[in-house]
Design a protein around this motif. Structure first.
Motif, mmCIF file in Angstrom:
data_model
loop_
_atom_site.group_PDB
_atom_site.id
_atom_site.type_symbol
_atom_site.label_atom_id
_atom_site.label_comp_id
_atom_site.label_asym_id
_atom_site.label_seq_id
_atom_site.Cartn_x
_atom_site.Cartn_y
_atom_site.Cartn_z
ATOM 1 N N TRP A 31 0.669 -1.292 0.019
ATOM 2 C CA TRP A 31 0.128 0.031 0.217
ATOM 3 C C TRP A 31 0.940 1.232 -0.141
ATOM 4 O O TRP A 31 2.075 1.220 0.621
ATOM 5 N N GLY A 32 0.160 2.239 -0.463
ATOM 6 C CA GLY A 32 1.154 3.451 -0.407
ATOM 7 C C GLY A 32 2.202 3.808 -1.651
ATOM 8 O O GLY A 32 3.057 4.641 -1.424
ATOM 9 N N THR A 33 2.286 2.856 -2.566
ATOM 10 C CA THR A 33 3.237 2.941 -3.676
ATOM 11 C C THR A 33 2.852 3.442 -4.973
ATOM 12 O O THR A 33 3.678 3.576 -5.801
ATOM 13 N N LYS A 49 -13.741 3.860 -10.462
ATOM 14 C CA LYS A 49 -14.835 3.202 -10.931
ATOM 15 C C LYS A 49 -14.843 1.687 -10.832
ATOM 16 O O LYS A 49 -15.460 1.047 -10.536
ATOM 17 N N ALA A 50 -13.760 1.524 -11.552
ATOM 18 C CA ALA A 50 -13.593 -0.157 -11.789
ATOM 19 C C ALA A 50 -13.308 -0.647 -10.434
ATOM 20 O O ALA A 50 -13.779 -1.792 -10.239
ATOM 21 N N TRP A 51 -12.361 -0.082 -9.641
ATOM 22 C CA TRP A 51 -12.154 -0.986 -8.326
ATOM 23 C C TRP A 51 -13.112 -0.988 -7.248
ATOM 24 O O TRP A 51 -13.351 -1.706 -6.483
ATOM 25 N N THR A 52 -14.079 0.253 -7.348
ATOM 26 C CA THR A 52 -15.144 0.249 -6.657
ATOM 27 C C THR A 52 -16.192 -0.653 -6.901
ATOM 28 O O THR A 52 -17.035 -1.533 -6.348
ATOM 29 N N GLY A 53 -16.370 -0.710 -8.131
ATOM 30 C CA GLY A 53 -17.226 -1.875 -8.795
ATOM 31 C C GLY A 53 -16.854 -3.223 -8.552
ATOM 32 O O GLY A 53 -17.463 -3.834 -8.081
ATOM 33 N N ALA A 54 -15.452 -3.494 -8.617
ATOM 34 C CA ALA A 54 -15.018 -4.710 -8.236
ATOM 35 C C ALA A 54 -15.222 -4.917 -6.797
ATOM 36 O O ALA A 54 -15.813 -5.920 -6.477
ATOM 37 N N VAL A 94 -12.511 -10.507 2.372
ATOM 38 C CA VAL A 94 -11.036 -10.026 2.215
ATOM 39 C C VAL A 94 -10.800 -9.219 0.859
ATOM 40 O O VAL A 94 -10.245 -8.144 0.802
ATOM 41 N N HIS A 95 -11.223 -9.948 -0.158
ATOM 42 C CA HIS A 95 -11.449 -9.136 -1.258
ATOM 43 C C HIS A 95 -12.080 -8.020 -1.520
ATOM 44 O O HIS A 95 -11.753 -6.995 -2.337
ATOM 45 N N VAL A 96 -13.351 -7.750 -0.545
ATOM 46 C CA VAL A 96 -13.913 -6.474 -0.749
ATOM 47 C C VAL A 96 -12.951 -5.670 -0.139
ATOM 48 O O VAL A 96 -12.835 -4.364 -0.679
ATOM 49 N N GLU A 97 -12.113 -5.839 1.055
ATOM 50 C CA GLU A 97 -11.390 -4.864 1.640
ATOM 51 C C GLU A 97 -10.139 -4.499 0.625
ATOM 52 O O GLU A 97 -9.601 -3.422 0.436
ATOM 53 N N MET A 102 -7.689 -0.696 -2.749
ATOM 54 C CA MET A 102 -7.134 -0.063 -4.285
ATOM 55 C C MET A 102 -7.915 1.256 -4.643
ATOM 56 O O MET A 102 -7.314 2.216 -5.309
ATOM 57 N N ALA A 103 -9.253 1.291 -4.779
ATOM 58 C CA ALA A 103 -9.810 2.632 -5.034
ATOM 59 C C ALA A 103 -9.565 3.678 -4.051
ATOM 60 O O ALA A 103 -9.243 4.772 -4.428
ATOM 61 N N MET A 104 -9.179 3.471 -2.744
ATOM 62 C CA MET A 104 -8.749 4.578 -1.758
ATOM 63 C C MET A 104 -7.460 5.074 -2.316
ATOM 64 O O MET A 104 -7.041 6.204 -2.310
ATOM 65 N N GLU A 105 -6.751 4.174 -2.549
ATOM 66 C CA GLU A 105 -5.241 4.487 -3.088
ATOM 67 C C GLU A 105 -5.110 5.419 -4.385
ATOM 68 O O GLU A 105 -4.356 6.075 -4.436
#
Ligand SMILES: [Fe+2]
Ligand SMILES: [Fe+2]
Length: 293
Positions: A31-33, A49-54, A94-97, A102-105
């Protein structure tokens, strides 16, 4: 119909510490990279959008796994088989998190409004528990998971940046067991099903495949958004995506169902007379899509 924002939280404290101990791999991601300044804002927004959808799809898949697990227990499926499936809802959480983070990053999640009562299909009513379980396993595992796994592997191979590569790699590793589960269940359950039960299961598979094909048609109709940075964030271009998706449908879903004597009607896109050449670029999880209501 209730419309609610798709948002999740952590309780924190001792509860979070126990969860982290159970699944330390989440914190082990790099994270953070990602330096988001280097990306075109339009690509970043599309990736958010793609990662939030994921994340939303993983949330739905978690519910699907929990529902199938309940039906398997009611059907008194073999204890060791059911035990394998108890891990799946936690994997999906875990995949949700992972996907939400990823979207937050990339600058934050985007808005998804949904109806919590209509996230997955309802179980069949008035049928034998074993057929009720079979219907859900065929929909969620023999079609949904069997199809999403090669797509995730494809996205993982295409991802260039170490963070989406690690996140997708983690998900792909968990999903391997989800992909084989449906077939193991069917191989055990098949001798218990009548001809008419097999026809019900064939309909479950056909309906689910039809929804997947419909999604692909939608992907194909989107305008071209090819961009050199697409691969960095874990995307596949739509030509690659749809070709792999169609191949996976034939190999990993249609053939194994037919081999087991489940009389499905579905055909891969080209054989069904539909075109699958496309101009669109697609998000990485576009067909990681358990059946919708
Ligand atoms: Fe998943
Ligand atoms: Fe899964």
């Amino acid at each position: 119909m209730a419309k609610e924002l798709f948002e999740l939280e952590l309780l924190g404290g001792a509860t979070e510490r126990r969860y982290r101990k159970q699944r330390p791999e989440v914190e082990e991601m790099p994270w953070g990279t990602i330096d988001i300044d280097g990306f075109d804002p339009a690509v970043l927004l599309a990736a958010r959008k793609a990662w939030t959808g994921a994340a939303f799809q993983e949330h739905r898949t978690g519910i699907a796994c929990a529902l199938a697990l309940k039906a398997l227990m009611e059907a008194r499926a073999p204890l060791d088989l059911v035990a394998q499936a108890t891990r799946f809802p936690l994997d999906e959480l875990v995949h949700v998190e992972l996907t939400s983070r990823m979207a937050m990053e990339l600058g934050g999640a985007t808005e998804i409004i949904h109806d919590p009562d209509r996230l997955v299909v309802k179980p069949l009513e008035g049928v034998d528990p074993l057929l009720r379980a079979g219907d859900l396993v065929v929909r969620f595992f023999c079609v949904g998971e069997a199809l999403s796994i090669p797509m995730l592997r494809g996205a993982w191979k295409h991802a260039e940046h170490p963070l989406p590569k690690a996140v997708l790699g983690r998900i792909v590793r968990d999903e391997a067991a989800h992909g084989t589960f449906g077939w193991t269940f069917l191989d055990w359950a098949l001798p218990h099903y009548s001809e008419s039960d097999l026809a019900v299961l064939a309909r479950s598979a056909d309906e689910t495949i039809e929804r997947v094909l419909h999604n692909w048609e939608e992907i194909r109709s989107r305008p071209r958004k090819t961009h050199p940075q697409i691969h960095a964030l874990g995307w596949m271009e739509s030509d690659d995506y749809l070709e792999l998706a169609n191949r996976s449908l034939e190999r990993n879903v249609i053939r194994p169902l037919l081999r087991r004597g489940i009389p499905i009607q579905s055909k891969p896109l080209a054989k069904a007379g539909r075109l699958y050449e496309t101009d669109a670029a697609v998000g990485l999880f576009a067909s990681n899509d358990p059946p919708s209501p």
